[in-house]
Design a protein around this motif. Sequence first.
Motif, PDB file in Angstrom:
ATOM      1  N   SER B  89       2.339  -7.414  50.370  1.00  0.00           N
ATOM      2  CA  SER B  89       2.010  -6.212  51.166  1.00  0.00           C
ATOM      3  C   SER B  89       2.422  -6.362  52.518  1.00  0.00           C
ATOM      4  N   GLU B 288      -1.887   1.840  49.286  1.00  0.00           N
ATOM      5  CA  GLU B 288      -0.905   2.329  49.365  1.00  0.00           C
ATOM      6  C   GLU B 288       0.606   1.693  49.019  1.00  0.00           C
ATOM      7  N   VAL B 289       0.503   0.570  49.619  1.00  0.00           N
ATOM      8  CA  VAL B 289       2.077  -0.271  49.453  1.00  0.00           C
ATOM      9  C   VAL B 289       1.940  -0.834  47.796  1.00  0.00           C
ATOM     10  N   ALA B 291       0.756   0.970  45.205  1.00  0.00           N
ATOM     11  CA  ALA B 291       1.155   2.184  44.571  1.00  0.00           C
ATOM     12  C   ALA B 291       2.734   2.584  44.764  1.00  0.00           C
ATOM     13  N   ASP B 292       3.044   2.187  45.941  1.00  0.00           N
ATOM     14  CA  ASP B 292       4.631   2.561  46.032  1.00  0.00           C
ATOM     15  C   ASP B 292       5.312   1.562  45.227  1.00  0.00           C
ATOM     16  N   ASN B 293       5.024   0.418  45.169  1.00  0.00           N
ATOM     17  CA  ASN B 293       5.754  -0.244  44.026  1.00  0.00           C
ATOM     18  C   ASN B 293       5.368   0.152  42.659  1.00  0.00           C
ATOM     19  N   TRP B 295       4.879   2.869  41.431  1.00  0.00           N
ATOM     20  CA  TRP B 295       5.746   3.958  40.871  1.00  0.00           C
ATOM     21  C   TRP B 295       7.191   3.610  40.969  1.00  0.00           C
ATOM     22  N   ARG B 296       7.658   2.949  41.607  1.00  0.00           N
ATOM     23  CA  ARG B 296       9.044   2.082  41.575  1.00  0.00           C
ATOM     24  C   ARG B 296       9.236   1.562  40.179  1.00  0.00           C
ATOM     25  N   ARG B 304       9.864  -3.313  46.270  1.00  0.00           N
ATOM     26  CA  ARG B 304       9.953  -3.658  47.833  1.00  0.00           C
ATOM     27  C   ARG B 304       9.229  -4.885  48.010  1.00  0.00           C
TER      28      ARG B 304
END
Lengths: 318, 318
Positions: B89, B288-289, B291-293, B295-296, B304
């Motif tokens: 994170s 949020e961090v 979830a960003d990964n 979806w990637r 990331r």
Amino acid sequence: MLAVLSGEKHPPDMHPIEQSAVVRYTDAAGLADALRDADALFVYDFLSTAVPGAWHGSNRLRWLHIASAGVDPVMFPALRESDVVLTNSRGVFDDSIAEYVLGTILAFAKDLPGSLRLQQRSTWQHRETERIGGRSALVVGTGPIGRSIARLLKAAGLRVSGAGRTPRDGDPDFGEVRPSTELGDYVGEFDYVVAVAPLTEQTKGLFDANAFAAMRESARFINVGRGELVVTGDLVDALREGRIAGAALDVFDTEPLPVESPLWTMDNVLVSPHMSGDVVGWRNALVEVFADNFWRWRAGQPLRNVVDKRLGYVPSTN
Amino acid sequence: MLAVLSGEKHPPDMHPIEQSAVVRYTDAAGLADALRDADALFVYDFLSTAVPGAWHGSNRLRWLHIASAGVDPVMFPALRESDVVLTNSRGVFDDSIAEYVLGTILAFAKDLPGSLRLQQRSTWQHRETERIGGRSALVVGTGPIGRSIARLLKAAGLRVSGAGRTPRDGDPDFGEVRPSTELGDYVGEFDYVVAVAPLTEQTKGLFDANAFAAMRESARFINVGRGELVVTGDLVDALREGRIAGAALDVFDTEPLPVESPLWTMDNVLVSPHMSGDVVGWRNALVEVFADNFWRWRAGQPLRNVVDKRLGYVPSTN
């Protein structure tokens, strides 16, 4: 002849001056007598209120220097109306007080007092803290101390505005300067409100029930100016009733703060004993500012930090 | 299938992810079972030490994300040697921890703990304080948190150097970076020493009796990294014997800090409960961090914050 109103201790580093003038050290009781032959008075005991009562003794006085930034203890009518030049110690405390203010803001945001209280009970209790970056601060008082506060808080990521006698835009340190007389109109926009105005007839009691009512409930009030800028009873009520979230107070209308003051025991109040500017070496720095003016005076040169006795402070060049 | 190792609470804001994958929340006891069918594991309970013991259950796992910056709780051999991608994170805590560090530096310099103790006894006692402007700080750990600390301390007027694995000059945040393995050679040049290195075999016990002996007697040590960076007994001795002046500790080799630890009751120590980065909203920021990964990962895009499992941290792009 130079009279020096000392407190418990004489000022340090006076030897060169003693070589060049007759220096008479006095306490409050001897001040009227010492003033009789004095050409200059150095008020080293800057919290003393003895000068007005001894003024009748002054005869040939031409210059009074006070070892503080605030000149309110010597702003009595007879001095105002005299030709005596008044100078102060502008500059000595600026950066130290700015650091102190940033320290209290971080203490609130990170709940350092809460951590210390829990530590005293050996208690591990996680809490969530606040950012200071992006938060807003209003600095009431746009003299050199207020400017140093503004610069440091901006460097640490806060958004800063000023409040002063003369509203204006485009100030190099504050951007916008709002009129301090209209405080209630905009003080609610800020997370931190810092009082550092000189104490004058216009600023006395500026922070009253109306001002506190207009602040955010989450706001913290920081006073590094003078206790009399605040109506203390109104501040106590605002803190008790949760109308503001906290206060860091380094100055009080009565100093030392009386032991019976409710401020001592309030969990949301940080009390410190009028020391925000007093870093190691501050007494030497105060004498250095005086000495610089002393040698100018001996040489017939213009003095630095000349107070405008109508305004009650050294006018800013900004 | 996504397994989520929750602590007392489930992570917030998971609804969109639950719409797109089978999400199985588990505690430590159920982890091995949950891992059996999991393609990914979200270690939300980032202080849990349960993952190594449950690893035997993992079968088809391809990705492990941990809701912290430090990945030491999951750096066990079987994960290191596997093809499982590990992400962290990075970034969530940088600026909050930097503010916390500056807050502790100002607390020491302005003796805020002393003011609070005196306030508890309603005692007015003037003291002289210290400037932070012009003082020096060494930040041990040159990742994103260390960089944010360096930038904020410099903005507040301190002189800052770094210490890390790779010595170099001309670093954009630190200028000079010294080799952390040679700490004793230069740690004596600094007023404040900040530990924020990742915990690896190389950094474990870095701050030992030799390091504290090499520090200034006036130095303050601040740990916002991991407790195991420090040989705690050596730190206690150094503080007791006045070989350093103080410590602010947010992390400990045992957490919660045991009630019998001498650190709780030392006047020159500030204890806080592993909260330096945890500003209001931090749990949402952690999800949020993740979830960003997530979806990637679903889209087959590169993740990331991929940890180099040999190094034990995300390599810096600086």
